[in-house]
Design a protein around this motif. Structure first.
Motif, PDB file in Angstrom:
ATOM      1  N   UNK A   1       0.941  -1.052   0.060  1.00 20.72           N
ATOM      2  CA  UNK A   1      -0.041  -0.016  -0.033  1.00 20.72           C
ATOM      3  C   UNK A   1       0.994   1.092   0.096  1.00 20.72           C
ATOM      4  N   UNK A   2       0.329   2.311  -0.581  1.00 27.44           N
ATOM      5  CA  UNK A   2       1.147   3.666  -0.410  1.00 27.44           C
ATOM      6  C   UNK A   2       1.506   3.884   1.173  1.00 27.44           C
ATOM      7  N   UNK A   3       2.263   4.344   1.475  1.00 29.58           N
ATOM      8  CA  UNK A   3       2.737   4.689   2.630  1.00 29.58           C
ATOM      9  C   UNK A   3       1.623   5.637   3.241  1.00 29.58           C
ATOM     10  N   UNK A   4       1.217   6.790   2.633  1.00 31.64           N
ATOM     11  CA  UNK A   4       0.344   7.563   3.099  1.00 31.64           C
ATOM     12  C   UNK A   4      -0.958   6.988   3.465  1.00 31.64           C
ATOM     13  N   UNK A   5      -1.470   6.029   2.673  1.00 33.56           N
ATOM     14  CA  UNK A   5      -2.658   5.232   2.817  1.00 33.56           C
ATOM     15  C   UNK A   5      -2.790   4.388   3.934  1.00 33.56           C
ATOM     16  N   UNK A   6      -1.577   3.697   4.024  1.00 34.61           N
ATOM     17  CA  UNK A   6      -1.453   2.894   5.432  1.00 34.61           C
ATOM     18  C   UNK A   6      -1.486   3.772   6.722  1.00 34.61           C
ATOM     19  N   UNK A   7      -0.730   5.064   6.707  1.00 35.00           N
ATOM     20  CA  UNK A   7      -0.566   5.791   7.564  1.00 35.00           C
ATOM     21  C   UNK A   7      -1.995   6.141   8.039  1.00 35.00           C
ATOM     22  N   UNK A   8      -2.772   6.496   6.967  1.00 33.87           N
ATOM     23  CA  UNK A   8      -4.074   7.273   7.432  1.00 33.87           C
ATOM     24  C   UNK A   8      -4.987   6.146   8.023  1.00 33.87           C
ATOM     25  N   UNK A   9      -4.772   4.974   7.645  1.00 37.80           N
ATOM     26  CA  UNK A   9      -5.567   3.981   8.174  1.00 37.80           C
ATOM     27  C   UNK A   9      -5.061   3.643   9.658  1.00 37.80           C
ATOM     28  N   UNK A  10      -4.007   3.725   9.997  1.00 38.26           N
ATOM     29  CA  UNK A  10      -3.311   3.490  11.361  1.00 38.26           C
ATOM     30  C   UNK A  10      -3.637   4.556  12.225  1.00 38.26           C
ATOM     31  N   UNK A  11      -3.813   5.668  11.672  1.00 41.22           N
ATOM     32  CA  UNK A  11      -4.125   7.009  12.436  1.00 41.22           C
ATOM     33  C   UNK A  11      -5.666   6.809  12.964  1.00 41.22           C
ATOM     34  N   UNK A  12      -6.410   6.099  12.387  1.00 40.71           N
ATOM     35  CA  UNK A  12      -7.843   5.772  12.703  1.00 40.71           C
ATOM     36  C   UNK A  12      -7.884   5.033  14.039  1.00 40.71           C
ATOM     37  N   UNK A  13      -6.845   4.293  14.462  1.00 40.81           N
ATOM     38  CA  UNK A  13      -6.719   3.478  15.607  1.00 40.81           C
ATOM     39  C   UNK A  13      -6.732   1.965  15.256  1.00 40.81           C
ATOM     40  N   UNK A  14      -6.873   1.249  16.358  1.00 39.42           N
ATOM     41  CA  UNK A  14      -6.917  -0.372  16.253  1.00 39.42           C
ATOM     42  C   UNK A  14      -8.085  -0.726  15.527  1.00 39.42           C
ATOM     43  N   UNK A  15      -7.867  -1.676  14.706  1.00 37.91           N
ATOM     44  CA  UNK A  15      -8.587  -2.457  13.707  1.00 37.91           C
ATOM     45  C   UNK A  15      -8.721  -1.826  12.296  1.00 37.91           C
ATOM     46  N   UNK A  16      -7.495  -1.173  12.171  1.00 37.04           N
ATOM     47  CA  UNK A  16      -7.427  -0.536  10.755  1.00 37.04           C
ATOM     48  C   UNK A  16      -7.360  -1.700   9.647  1.00 37.04           C
ATOM     49  N   UNK A  17      -6.650  -2.924  10.034  1.00 37.33           N
ATOM     50  CA  UNK A  17      -7.059  -3.964   8.845  1.00 37.33           C
ATOM     51  C   UNK A  17      -8.387  -4.564   8.653  1.00 37.33           C
ATOM     52  N   UNK A  18      -9.201  -4.389   9.750  1.00 40.14           N
ATOM     53  CA  UNK A  18     -10.521  -4.783   9.819  1.00 40.14           C
ATOM     54  C   UNK A  18     -11.061  -3.666   8.695  1.00 40.14           C
ATOM     55  N   UNK A  19     -11.074  -2.511   8.900  1.00 43.17           N
ATOM     56  CA  UNK A  19     -11.305  -1.356   7.920  1.00 43.17           C
ATOM     57  C   UNK A  19     -10.979  -1.287   6.648  1.00 43.17           C
ATOM     58  N   UNK A  20      -9.843  -1.807   6.421  1.00 39.26           N
ATOM     59  CA  UNK A  20      -9.505  -2.000   5.025  1.00 39.26           C
ATOM     60  C   UNK A  20     -10.183  -3.158   4.386  1.00 39.26           C
TER      61      UNK A  20
END
Length: 84
Positions: free
Chosen positions: A50-69
């Motif tokens: 994934x693009x670094x900024x995309x992954x960083x944005x999801x991680x900033x949303x908190x735990x469960x970022x993989x589930x949200x993706x």
């Protein structure tokens, strides 16, 4: 998750629980809960780039970022399936 719904979700969200008509929903008795089984779909570990900024944005949303993706990918998949 999701087929098109005729439910007015915004109106429903504004109602108190007491205002929601549940008279057409059968009560779930002890037998139901005694026999109920939790079924979680099997997940498969993968490596994805994934693009670094995309992954960083999801991680900033908190735990469960993989589930949200996964949820977003599922919604995209289901939308594509409906168009076929």
């Amino acid at each position: 998750m999701t087929k098109s719904s005729k439910t007015d979700w915004s109106r429903l969200a504004q109602q108190d629980d007491q205002q929601i008509d549940t008279s057409d929903i059968a009560e779930l008795g002890e037998d139901f809960f005694r026999q109920a089984e939790l079924r979680v779909p099997a997940k498969q570990a993968v490596t994805i780039r994934l693009d670094a900024d995309v992954l960083a944005w999801f991680k900033e949303q908190g735990t469960g970022y993989q589930t949200r993706i996964n949820q977003l990918l599922r919604q995209y998949m289901q939308a594509q399936q409906r168009h076929r």
